[in-house]
Design a protein around this motif. Structure first.
Motif, PDB file in Angstrom:
ATOM      1  N   VAL A  83      15.226   5.489  -6.095  1.00  0.00           N
ATOM      2  CA  VAL A  83      13.970   6.227  -6.151  1.00  0.00           C
ATOM      3  C   VAL A  83      13.015   5.328  -6.926  1.00  0.00           C
ATOM      4  N   LEU A  84      11.959   4.887  -6.249  1.00  0.00           N
ATOM      5  CA  LEU A  84      11.054   3.904  -6.819  1.00  0.00           C
ATOM      6  C   LEU A  84       9.621   4.417  -6.783  1.00  0.00           C
ATOM      7  N   TYR A  85       8.817   3.924  -7.708  1.00  0.00           N
ATOM      8  CA  TYR A  85       7.425   4.336  -7.811  1.00  0.00           C
ATOM      9  C   TYR A  85       6.550   3.110  -7.575  1.00  0.00           C
ATOM     10  N   ALA A  86       5.669   3.208  -6.578  1.00  0.00           N
ATOM     11  CA  ALA A  86       4.846   2.081  -6.169  1.00  0.00           C
ATOM     12  C   ALA A  86       3.368   2.374  -6.412  1.00  0.00           C
ATOM     13  N   SER A  87       2.665   1.360  -6.906  1.00  0.00           N
ATOM     14  CA  SER A  87       1.219   1.474  -7.125  1.00  0.00           C
ATOM     15  C   SER A  87       0.589   0.103  -6.923  1.00  0.00           C
ATOM     16  N   PHE A  88      -0.746   0.093  -6.795  1.00  0.00           N
ATOM     17  CA  PHE A  88      -1.438  -1.185  -6.639  1.00  0.00           C
ATOM     18  C   PHE A  88      -2.838  -1.100  -7.202  1.00  0.00           C
ATOM     19  N   ALA A  89      -3.411  -2.283  -7.427  1.00  0.00           N
ATOM     20  CA  ALA A  89      -4.766  -2.379  -7.967  1.00  0.00           C
ATOM     21  C   ALA A  89      -5.464  -3.583  -7.352  1.00  0.00           C
ATOM     22  N   LEU A  90      -6.762  -3.500  -7.298  1.00  0.00           N
ATOM     23  CA  LEU A  90      -7.582  -4.653  -6.950  1.00  0.00           C
ATOM     24  C   LEU A  90      -7.740  -5.445  -8.240  1.00  0.00           C
ATOM     25  N   THR A  91      -7.261  -6.696  -8.254  1.00  0.00           N
ATOM     26  CA  THR A  91      -7.256  -7.453  -9.505  1.00  0.00           C
ATOM     27  C   THR A  91      -8.181  -8.670  -9.503  1.00  0.00           C
ATOM     28  N   ASP A  92      -8.763  -8.997  -8.359  1.00  0.00           N
ATOM     29  CA  ASP A  92      -9.740 -10.076  -8.330  1.00  0.00           C
ATOM     30  C   ASP A  92     -10.576  -9.940  -7.064  1.00  0.00           C
ATOM     31  N   ALA A  93     -11.829 -10.335  -7.171  1.00  0.00           N
ATOM     32  CA  ALA A  93     -12.748 -10.332  -6.025  1.00  0.00           C
ATOM     33  C   ALA A  93     -13.753 -11.454  -6.239  1.00  0.00           C
ATOM     34  N   LEU A 116     -13.058 -12.691  -0.973  1.00  0.00           N
ATOM     35  CA  LEU A 116     -11.607 -12.767  -1.161  1.00  0.00           C
ATOM     36  C   LEU A 116     -11.195 -11.672  -2.127  1.00  0.00           C
ATOM     37  N   LEU A 117     -10.298 -10.813  -1.694  1.00  0.00           N
ATOM     38  CA  LEU A 117      -9.819  -9.698  -2.497  1.00  0.00           C
ATOM     39  C   LEU A 117      -8.350  -9.925  -2.819  1.00  0.00           C
ATOM     40  N   VAL A 118      -8.002  -9.848  -4.090  1.00  0.00           N
ATOM     41  CA  VAL A 118      -6.608  -9.996  -4.499  1.00  0.00           C
ATOM     42  C   VAL A 118      -6.121  -8.640  -4.994  1.00  0.00           C
ATOM     43  N   PHE A 119      -5.045  -8.171  -4.378  1.00  0.00           N
ATOM     44  CA  PHE A 119      -4.414  -6.918  -4.769  1.00  0.00           C
ATOM     45  C   PHE A 119      -3.078  -7.233  -5.430  1.00  0.00           C
ATOM     46  N   ALA A 151       4.003  -7.940  -6.455  1.00  0.00           N
ATOM     47  CA  ALA A 151       3.505  -8.739  -5.344  1.00  0.00           C
ATOM     48  C   ALA A 151       2.004  -8.929  -5.510  1.00  0.00           C
ATOM     49  N   LYS A 152       1.515 -10.009  -4.927  1.00  0.00           N
ATOM     50  CA  LYS A 152       0.068 -10.261  -4.877  1.00  0.00           C
ATOM     51  C   LYS A 152      -0.277 -10.563  -3.434  1.00  0.00           C
ATOM     52  N   SER A 153      -1.355  -9.958  -2.993  1.00  0.00           N
ATOM     53  CA  SER A 153      -1.810 -10.129  -1.622  1.00  0.00           C
ATOM     54  C   SER A 153      -3.283 -10.497  -1.623  1.00  0.00           C
ATOM     55  N   THR A 154      -3.639 -11.474  -0.813  1.00  0.00           N
ATOM     56  CA  THR A 154      -5.037 -11.839  -0.658  1.00  0.00           C
ATOM     57  C   THR A 154      -5.517 -11.366   0.712  1.00  0.00           C
ATOM     58  N   VAL A 155      -6.621 -10.642   0.689  1.00  0.00           N
ATOM     59  CA  VAL A 155      -7.247 -10.157   1.911  1.00  0.00           C
ATOM     60  C   VAL A 155      -8.641 -10.778   1.978  1.00  0.00           C
TER      61      VAL A 155
END
Length: 151
Positions: A97-107, A119-122, A137-141
């Motif tokens: 049982v896991l808890y997942a969240s995310f944030a926008l950390t750079d733009a 460039l958006l980094v989540f 994890a880090k994702s760039t969109v």
């Protein structure tokens, strides 16, 4: 949306969402990526491993619900997936049982061959019920305000 619209949301995290890791979901994901590893499919083999139960493939956490960043309404056009990096602290196992969240950390804004882009980094995090970090994890969109996603 403009750069300032994203900048005002930097560091705002989604409320953590409970995700229950199911055996069937692990098997379906492994099938979808074409990975026959018995630790993803065979409960008996997985039970004999150091993990003791089915293990999720490395990118399985992309199937999790990470919630919503309050106030962030992502455009539906002009988005291009840039890159994704994962850091693993613990394996993800069937029954977790896991808890997942995310944030926008750079733009940041850049000029490219096809015009202006943002460039958006989540940053994503997955924690267990004890609050221990399981994965980050880090994702760039890449967002092109004028639209025109990948052609």
């Amino acid at each position: 949306m403009e750069l300032a619209d994203f900048e005002r949301l930097l560091g705002v995290w989604s409320k953590p969402v409970k995700n229950e890791v199911e055996k069937g979901a692990i098997r379906k994901f492994a099938d979808a990526i074409g990975d026959p590893n018995p630790l993803y499919h065979d409960e008996e083999r997985a039970a004999q491993s150091r993990f003791g139960r089915l293990v999720a493939p490395p990118t399985f956490s992309r199937t999790f619900d990470y919630g919503v960043i309050p106030g962030l309404e992502m455009p539906t056009e002009g988005l291009i997936h840039g890159e994704m990096f994962y850091t693993y602290y613990k394996p993800i196992l069937a029954g977790d049982v896991l808890y997942a969240s995310f944030a926008l950390t750079d733009a940041k804004e850049r000029a490219g061959k096809l015009g202006r882009m943002i460039l958006l980094v989540f940053t994503y995090k997955v924690e267990n019920e004890a609050g221990d970090l399981v994965q980050e994890a880090k994702s760039t969109v890449i967002y092109r305000p004028e639209g025109g996603g990948a052609q």
